[in-house]
Scaffold this motif. Sequence first.
Motif, PDB file in Angstrom:
ATOM      1  N   UNK A 179       0.496  -7.598  -1.895  1.00 38.27           N
ATOM      2  CA  UNK A 179       0.492  -6.963  -3.220  1.00 38.27           C
ATOM      3  C   UNK A 179       1.801  -7.318  -3.912  1.00 38.27           C
ATOM      4  N   UNK A 180       1.694  -7.878  -5.135  1.00 33.37           N
ATOM      5  CA  UNK A 180       2.908  -8.318  -5.819  1.00 33.37           C
ATOM      6  C   UNK A 180       2.754  -8.173  -7.339  1.00 33.37           C
ATOM      7  N   UNK A 181       2.408  -6.976  -7.758  1.00 39.36           N
ATOM      8  CA  UNK A 181       2.308  -6.673  -9.184  1.00 39.36           C
ATOM      9  C   UNK A 181       3.667  -6.830  -9.857  1.00 39.36           C
ATOM     10  N   UNK A 182       4.715  -6.680  -9.075  1.00 37.72           N
ATOM     11  CA  UNK A 182       6.085  -6.839  -9.586  1.00 37.72           C
ATOM     12  C   UNK A 182       6.267  -8.147 -10.351  1.00 37.72           C
ATOM     13  N   UNK A 183       5.548  -9.181  -9.938  1.00 38.86           N
ATOM     14  CA  UNK A 183       5.666 -10.493 -10.584  1.00 38.86           C
ATOM     15  C   UNK A 183       5.428 -10.409 -12.084  1.00 38.86           C
TER      16      UNK A 183
END
Length: 223
Positions: A179-183
């Motif tokens: 999970x990498x919504x931070x991108x």
Amino acid sequence: METPAQHCLIKQLIRVLKKEKEDTPRILNIGAGKSLFIENHLIHAGCNYICDRIDINDCALVHPCVDKCWQCSIESTFPVESNKYLAVFASYVLEHIRDLNKTSREIYRVLKPSGIFIASIPNPTAPEFILSKLTPLWFHKMVRGKESWKTYYIYGSIGELVKIFESVGFRLIDIKYYSFVELYLHRFVLLDILGRLYDKIISTMNIKRLMGNVCVTFEKLVS
């Protein structure tokens, strides 16, 4: 910003290259663009290799490990002979392809027996990519702060993509979800904090269908 799936792709490539006994194995970068991000990581890891590159746009660059650079569609027949590459890799490219069946057959063809294909890909069932399908290209460019390309998401799920590659003779040997919504939110302070929290919760709960970044590794089976 490097994604966890890209980091996984690089680690897998390093593992493959370090195990190879050939002095300068040849690998292929699909959808290479003008980036040398992955090639440079491999050099820093002490890997010895020759890399060919292919992209629908001009991908020619001067680099000590880069050899041939072709400008053509990766959905057409690759301009190389069969059984040539130890490894083929694609970083966030498969979602931009309309004909994955033909592309997977070509990747299989150009790989050596037992060769490896590694791809970092978006998971189309993750919320950020469901939203991505509904938003125009100009919005993607604004949020990411860099160039973006039209996406098709021919595979409706990671499982569908795996079946496409298995149908032409590949065997799935590894798959990792992140999970990498931070991108997409790191440029906005408050949203960045919320994105990091979301990533941590989804990762802790291991909800794979909500994890937007995936790294898949296939091996070419030979009958």
